[in-house]
Design an enzyme around this catalytic site. Structure first.
Site, PDB file in Angstrom:
ATOM      1  N   GLN A  87      88.364  30.186   1.680  1.00 27.51           N
ATOM      2  CA  GLN A  87      88.467  29.103   1.218  1.00 27.51           C
ATOM      3  C   GLN A  87      87.153  28.626   0.588  1.00 27.51           C
ATOM      4  O   GLN A  87      86.561  27.780   1.405  1.00 27.51           O
ATOM      5  CB  GLN A  87      88.973  28.119   2.445  1.00 27.51           C
ATOM      6  N   PHE A  88      86.665  28.855  -0.440  1.00 30.28           N
ATOM      7  CA  PHE A  88      85.472  28.646  -1.090  1.00 30.28           C
ATOM      8  C   PHE A  88      85.020  27.099  -0.957  1.00 30.28           C
ATOM      9  O   PHE A  88      83.945  26.897  -0.989  1.00 30.28           O
ATOM     10  CB  PHE A  88      85.117  29.376  -2.192  1.00 30.28           C
ATOM     11  N   THR A  89      86.107  26.544  -1.114  1.00 29.80           N
ATOM     12  CA  THR A  89      86.023  25.017  -1.412  1.00 29.80           C
ATOM     13  C   THR A  89      85.482  24.217  -0.092  1.00 29.80           C
ATOM     14  O   THR A  89      85.144  22.964  -0.135  1.00 29.80           O
ATOM     15  CB  THR A  89      87.314  24.166  -1.759  1.00 29.80           C
TER      16      THR A  89
END
Length: 164
Positions: A87-89
């Site tokens: 989950q890079f966000t």
């Protein structure tokens, strides 16, 4: 002088009755009782960060004990499952209303780091079959039945406010 610990790995942990990940309508992973973990990897993360986080995920006591008392058992204690989702966000910054993800590790490097992290969690658990993951870089549909709800954010280095 101030000692600066490199890293910034961040995980959002949800205690779940069940969870699954689908890509383009195909289910790629699912679990029953356990934890769903959204995994954020920063540009500063190191293997030491991943090792610490793997141990922390297996140690955090988010389940009731055998006596029914709250916060007495970890996912491993209850034989629960883990679903890891990249989950890079989790590493966003807002600049004039626009989202900036420059603090997230770039995908070409993050893919190998994330796969190494998944393997670390499997080794730490001691039962690789109980640790599942989504598909790195894919647009995923994540479904879950939150248990509680119980949701925690765990960071490395651990903020002083979260330490005893």
């Amino acid at each position: 002088s101030v000692l600066r610990i490199r890293g910034g790995m961040r995980c959002v942990v949800q205690r779940v009755k069940s969870a699954s990940v689908s890509v383009e309508g195909e289910e790629v992973a699912s679990i029953q009782k356990g934890i769903l973990v959204l995994v954020g990897i920063s540009v500063e993360d190191t293997p030491e960060c991943a090792e610490w986080m793997a141990k922390k995920l297996l140690a955090v006591k988010v389940f009731n004990g055998e006596d029914g008392r709250s916060w007495k058992s970890s996912v491993r204690d209850i034989g629960g499952e883990i679903l890891l989702v990249s989950q890079f966000t989790l590493y966003f910054r807002s600049k004039a209303g626009n989202l900036d993800f420059s603090r997230a590790m770039p995908p070409d490097v993050a893919r190998a780091f994330y796969q190494d992290f998944v393997e670390r969690v499997r080794r730490e658990y001691g039962d690789a079959a109980r640790v599942h993951d989504g598909r790195f870089g894919a647009a995923m549909d994540v479904a879950l039945v939150n248990d509680g709800p119980v949701t925690l954010q765990i960071e490395y280095p651990e903020p002083a406010s979260q330490r005893k």
